[in-house]
Design an enzyme around this catalytic site. Sequence first.
Site, mmCIF file in Angstrom:
data_model
loop_
_atom_site.group_PDB
_atom_site.id
_atom_site.type_symbol
_atom_site.label_atom_id
_atom_site.label_comp_id
_atom_site.label_asym_id
_atom_site.label_seq_id
_atom_site.Cartn_x
_atom_site.Cartn_y
_atom_site.Cartn_z
ATOM 1 C CG HIS A 73 -8.664 3.877 -0.886
ATOM 2 N ND1 HIS A 73 -9.869 3.626 -0.256
ATOM 3 C CD2 HIS A 73 -7.704 3.645 -0.160
ATOM 4 C CE1 HIS A 73 -9.506 2.952 0.928
ATOM 5 N NE2 HIS A 73 -8.219 3.085 1.226
ATOM 6 C CE1 TYR A 342 -3.504 8.172 2.581
ATOM 7 C CE2 TYR A 342 -5.002 9.993 1.976
ATOM 8 C CZ TYR A 342 -4.598 8.872 2.834
ATOM 9 O OH TYR A 342 -5.658 7.968 3.402
#
Lengths: 365, 182
Positions: A73, A342
């Site tokens: 992303h 992440y």
Amino acid sequence: MKTDDTPPSDLPAPLGLASLVVRVAIIGGVVGMIAGAFSYCAGWLTPHALTPATMIDAFEQVNGRKSGFRRNHAKGVGVSGAFESNGAGVSLSKASVFRKGRVPVLGRFAIAGGQPYLPDAQGKVRSMALLFELPGGEEWRTGMNDIPVFTVNTPEAFYENLVASVPDPSTGKPDPRKIAQFLRENPASAQALRLIGAHPKSSGFENDAFNSLNAFRFVNAAGASVFVRWSMVPVESAKPPVDAELAAHRDYLFDGLVGAIHQHPLQWHLVVTVAQPGDPTNDATLPWPTDRRHLDVGTLTIDRVESEATSPVRDVNFDPLVLPVGIAGSDDPLLSARSAAYSVSFTRRESEHKEQSAVSVAETR
Amino acid sequence: MMAHTPGPPPRFSPLARILHWAMAAMILAALFIGVAMVASLAGYARLVAIHRPLGILILVFAVIRLVNRKLTTLPPFLKTMSPLERRAATAGERLLYTLMIVQPLVGWGMLSAGGYPIVVIGSLHLPAILPARPTLYAVLRETHTVLAFLLFATFLAHLSAVLFHTLVVRDGLIRRMASWRR
């Protein structure tokens, strides 16, 4: 430091050589075993095991190393606004966000994939990430996608799918045979792709619906818990896709979003879907039956958009397990894996030089 | 073997001994959980939820322990320790005390600089001790790893020295800290 000695005492007779060797060996053995256990826990004895770092390495193999950007992303824009709760969610969760009232929200719209400058395209997965700033220092962070189900149901499958998409050096594109093989070996992913393909695509971010995909657990004040998934459902009505001339522009989806926010605030309803016993909570590739209870718990209003260059969300890790009391993770194995991976992506990008984002300050003005 | 010594050998105070063994267990757990969680996709969330409050608990215990050490008289060194060995032992203890206070602070500061809410347990949150700043986060995250390895190495050296005294020199050094028998 004390230097005075204890009274002289008789020490035992010196050890013989054999006894000395045995005792030193015991010491070495004990220390070695503890160091070995530490090495095992750290994964040093299993270099081929799938770890958060190897997961992010795979993203870098697919996309190259894009300095300062999220490994997935990567192309995005920062937004902010507020969430106005209607109080209906209190029956399901004691999280303060569901009490009637208003909380500030930071957010980020992005396109899935690790390429920060690639042209926007209609077929790509879009995401909405939000950070609800709650009283008492609590936060609720969530990353949602505009697909109906996720493409894989385990971290291992996610990794295999990534590895299968590493571009072939001779063509610069993923090898379709590897993708096909992955889908043969992972029928759940093949079925999920069929559902995703059949899902109608909206014309832009501003009229798109975004889904949590993973299941979570809501706990209310009485201690009752239910499994849920949630969605942000747009108030903005559907529009036809933009014409070819506009769509030729590299950032046309982001330009459309920026233009829409500049015209008027954009709104979404936060809709919570409540699972029935037996609904799959550990498999994000499986939809829940459509007759499940849907509860509208409030409205998100986004009234400001800015480039990542100035937005605080550039440096926010949208870890899906940063949750307030009243919301917890489920048995979905993707949640812990997302949290772990992440964190690695965040640490790497925060230590790198920040390159200019595709959606610049000038574009969002 | 200490039959000729008048009276039992001097020991650390009961509070010092309790703090020592409780912290030994907590620090080792935090180190093992720390290296395991960053290498684990499936266990990460559960392990972080233990590691974070454990680190804060270690910080609290370490401060109490430091104050206790300053306020009480330490048992003297054993005669079996040479001046060089005493200097090494003192330096090692100072390093351990420094690390058990600095390491949790680096973890806390790292989460602050990374812009994370600092959840201890449930709705109990700690305030940020540093401003949210990416470069600061990156440096502190790396520092946290380096200090963890340094702390583990110092622990292994400490353990080796005590085992050497117990099994080879046989001077009863461990009785100074032993809580289980006189």
